[in-house]
Design a protein around this motif. Structure first.
Motif, PDB file in Angstrom:
ATOM      1  N   SER A 113      58.028  55.833  27.939  1.00 17.44           N
ATOM      2  CA  SER A 113      58.337  57.095  28.620  1.00 17.44           C
ATOM      3  C   SER A 113      57.216  57.389  29.611  1.00 17.44           C
ATOM      4  O   SER A 113      56.204  56.699  29.632  1.00 17.44           O
ATOM      5  N   SER A 134      61.193  60.612  22.698  1.00 13.84           N
ATOM      6  CA  SER A 134      61.291  61.220  21.369  1.00 13.84           C
ATOM      7  C   SER A 134      62.633  60.964  20.692  1.00 13.84           C
ATOM      8  O   SER A 134      62.684  60.665  19.499  1.00 13.84           O
ATOM      9  N   GLU A 146      55.251  57.296  19.587  1.00 10.04           N
ATOM     10  CA  GLU A 146      54.262  56.867  20.582  1.00 10.04           C
ATOM     11  C   GLU A 146      54.269  57.769  21.801  1.00 10.04           C
ATOM     12  O   GLU A 146      55.303  58.294  22.194  1.00 10.04           O
ATOM     13  N   SER A 147      53.111  57.901  22.378  1.00  7.54           N
ATOM     14  CA  SER A 147      53.003  58.527  23.691  1.00  7.54           C
ATOM     15  C   SER A 147      53.454  57.490  24.723  1.00  7.54           C
ATOM     16  O   SER A 147      53.423  56.288  24.450  1.00  7.54           O
ATOM     17  N   TYR A 165      65.032  72.511  26.695  1.00 13.17           N
ATOM     18  CA  TYR A 165      64.029  72.291  27.741  1.00 13.17           C
ATOM     19  C   TYR A 165      64.350  73.004  29.054  1.00 13.17           C
ATOM     20  O   TYR A 165      63.480  73.129  29.922  1.00 13.17           O
ATOM     21  N   SER A 181      58.338  66.308  23.531  1.00 21.58           N
ATOM     22  CA  SER A 181      58.297  65.157  24.434  1.00 21.58           C
ATOM     23  C   SER A 181      57.063  64.279  24.285  1.00 21.58           C
ATOM     24  O   SER A 181      55.954  64.767  24.057  1.00 21.58           O
ATOM     25  N   THR A 182      57.280  62.975  24.476  1.00 19.69           N
ATOM     26  CA  THR A 182      56.191  61.995  24.407  1.00 19.69           C
ATOM     27  C   THR A 182      55.449  61.875  25.737  1.00 19.69           C
ATOM     28  O   THR A 182      54.545  61.075  25.876  1.00 19.69           O
ATOM     29  N   VAL A 183      55.875  62.679  26.721  1.00 24.31           N
ATOM     30  CA  VAL A 183      55.221  62.673  28.033  1.00 24.31           C
ATOM     31  C   VAL A 183      54.093  63.710  28.072  1.00 24.31           C
ATOM     32  O   VAL A 183      53.360  63.816  29.042  1.00 24.31           O
ATOM     33  N   THR A 190      51.275  63.640  26.901  1.00 23.05           N
ATOM     34  CA  THR A 190      50.002  62.987  27.223  1.00 23.05           C
ATOM     35  C   THR A 190      49.658  63.159  28.702  1.00 23.05           C
ATOM     36  O   THR A 190      48.522  63.509  29.045  1.00 23.05           O
ATOM     37  N   TYR A 191      50.637  62.902  29.568  1.00 26.59           N
ATOM     38  CA  TYR A 191      50.374  62.996  31.015  1.00 26.59           C
ATOM     39  C   TYR A 191      50.179  64.444  31.455  1.00 26.59           C
ATOM     40  O   TYR A 191      49.460  64.706  32.418  1.00 26.59           O
TER      41      TYR A 191
END
Lengths: 391, 139
Positions: free
Chosen positions: A47, A139, A156-157, A365, B66-68, B70-71
């Motif tokens: 992602s 996700s 995971e990121s 979202y 969300s896995t985003v 991080t950014y």
């Protein structure tokens, strides 16, 4: 974390700066979570693709990895970006954004990562086998992979999944280990889940109530693929549910906290999303629609004329099949559009202030990602509204 | 001024593992994508709506969504809008990798429970390499 001699050499840069950088990311992760060692992975899903969500930090990170000559060692697929790469003008996206988006995708492609640009990698051939270890970001795909495919991945990121794609490894901790995969809470569902959106509402409720728990969900109903996709995506949006069980898992069910979900609670999820005005657009396909969902919408709008814009999001491969089978044409003839490579959350949508969707994740979202109000209804009702039937 | 010490498990690989600032405590999890405006550092669509994470010591149960994220953390750091340090009940990979790249001290598995024992407005000093958190209570 224990490293083999080869892994130590990779970390020290003896196999190049690219591997060294990726190893540094994985070592920080493994050391922090006290992983015993690294294990090989079968595939990765990454992602961090949309310029809207990743911004300049994403571009800088990818340029760094790419300039060092990083290459994916294992099969790796990519999440949606911010635009349909072919129909981006029809989405009202600015050219500047499109150029940035193309650059991000080229950088991934140069690293040998397949630009599938979909949140459903299991529809694009990246289908982890039961019991195998993978490194997945996105996700909803994480939860689907752990729960429905019975393969193993941590949440995971985007960046750690990229590092794993480059090294072919991930630290051994968390959901890769048997002892961390037992249910921690029991959820008894006493209401009939009438549509895939109802499964999404259930997931939304579970994620919101238990954050990162491992629920054992007891229901008399089956869990088909589309329903599992909606349940997974919603539980991983309102919470951080990475694994759930559906049905009985007798050996681990003693002394678990137990809740019941009835009709009232599911209805409350639907009611928690509401509009103060008529919906400006109907958006479906979060997660990306399967061919069966596309077919259903095509049949509902056949020969009709849409009164409200209807946008359906799917993966490129499903759209290609949908074109061959005439589904896409039927939706377009009614006035709708079918987009790929992107989704209602990560695309910079302009011109609409409210929408109706069949996805609890998209509704969740919408206010923050696109400054839009969102309402949640099953697919059939969404399409009827788009056709002009009053709600 | 009351002072309490909390002990946890911290990120050890940072060049500058010590940071201090005013606490911002959330009893609810945070999804950096969605819950934090990447342009301003202000929290949105969350019970802490309107509060800024910039320059604060952010205390929260865990990262969700969300896995985003991080950014989002890295983008905030590049604009000088990131938290000075983060304290979590249970760290998650998305927040952790953001902290690693952006160089933000991070401590988790803290005793006593940080979400209960730290209040917004307390002055908090975090030593990520030792996992030690010093809290000066506001009152």
């Amino acid at each position: 974390m224990y490293l083999t001699k080869e892994e130590e050499k990779a970390l020290d840069g003896e196999h190049g700066e690219a591997l060294s950088l990726a190893m540094r990311v994985l070592c920080s992760l493994g050391d922090f979570f006290e992983a015993e060692r690294l294990i090989p992975i079968q595939s990765a899903h990454i992602s961090g693709v949309s310029y809207k969500t990743g911004g300049e930090a994403l571009l800088t990170t990818l340029k760094k990895f790419s300039s060092l000559g990083s290459r994916a060692l294992v099969p790796a697929t990519l999440n949606p970006g911010g635009v349909d790469l072919e129909m981006w003008r029809e989405m009202g996206v600015e050219e500047k954004f499109f150029e940035k988006q193309k650059e991000i995708i080229s950088l991934y492609t140069e690293m040998g990562i397949l630009a599938t640009c979909s949140c459903t990698p299991y529809e694009a051939g990246n289908i982890p086998a039961r019991g195998t270890h993978v490194s997945f970001a996105e996700s909803s795909a994480i939860t689907f992979t752990n729960s429905y495919l019975n393969a193993r991945t941590n949440r995971e990121s985007g960046l750690s999944a990229l590092a794993s794609a480059i090294t072919g490894k991930t630290p051994l901790y968390g959901l890769h280990l048997d002892e961390n995969r037992f249910p921690t809470v029991k959820v008894r569902v006493t209401v009939a889940l009438e549509s895939s959106t109802h499964y999404g509402a259930l997931g939304y409720l579970i994620g919101k109530s238990f954050s990162d728990a491992i629920p054992l969900i007891q229901s008399d109903q089956s869990l088909p693929l589309v329903e599992a996709k909606h349940l997974s995506s919603a539980a991983a949006a309102s919470g951080a549910v990475a694994l759930y069980y559906w049905g009985e898992k007798a050996e681990a069910t003693k002394d678990l906290e137990k809740i019941e979900v009835d009709k009232r609670e599911i209805n409350q999820v639907f009611e928690s999303f509401s509009l103060t005005r008529e919906p400006g657009i109907v958006m479906l396909g979060c997660p990306h629609y399967s061919i069966y969902e596309l077919k259903r919408v095509a049949e509902m709008v056949e020969g009709e004329r849409l009164k409200i814009p209807l946008w359906v999001f799917t993966s490129r491969q499903v759209k290609c099949l949908g074109e061959r089978l005439g589904f896409v044409q039927r939706i377009e003839r009614a006035g709708g559009k079918v987009f790929c490579d992107t989704c209602p959350i990560v695309a910079p949508l302009k011109g609409f202030d409210s929408f109706l969707t069949d996805s609890a994740k998209a509704a969740h979202y919408a206010p923050s990602m696109n400054r839009m109000e969102a309402a949640l209804q099953p697919t059939e009702k969404c399409v009827k509204v788009a056709l002009g039937f009053k709600q | 001024m009351t002072k309490i010490i909390l002990k946890g498990f911290g990120l050890k690989t940072l060049r500058s593992p010590v940071a201090e600032g005013e606490a911002l405590v959330s009893e609810y999890p945070i999804s950096f994508l969605g819950n934090v405006n990447p342009e301003t550092g202000v929290i949105q669509n969350h019970p802490l709506e309107g509060e800024s994470v910039a320059g604060r010591v952010l205390v929260f149960p865990t990262g969700v969504g969300s896995t985003v994220g991080t950014y989002v953390i890295i983008n905030l750091a590049e604009k000088g809008l990131a938290p000075r340090a983060m304290i979590q009940r249970r760290a998650d990979t998305v927040t952790l990798i953001g902290a690693v790249v952006a160089g933000i001290p991070l401590v988790h598995r803290v005793i006593p429970d940080p979400v209960e024992s730290i209040k917004s407005g307390d002055w908090v000093k975090v030593d990520s390499s030792k996992g030690i958190i010093e809290v000066e209570k506001k009152k």
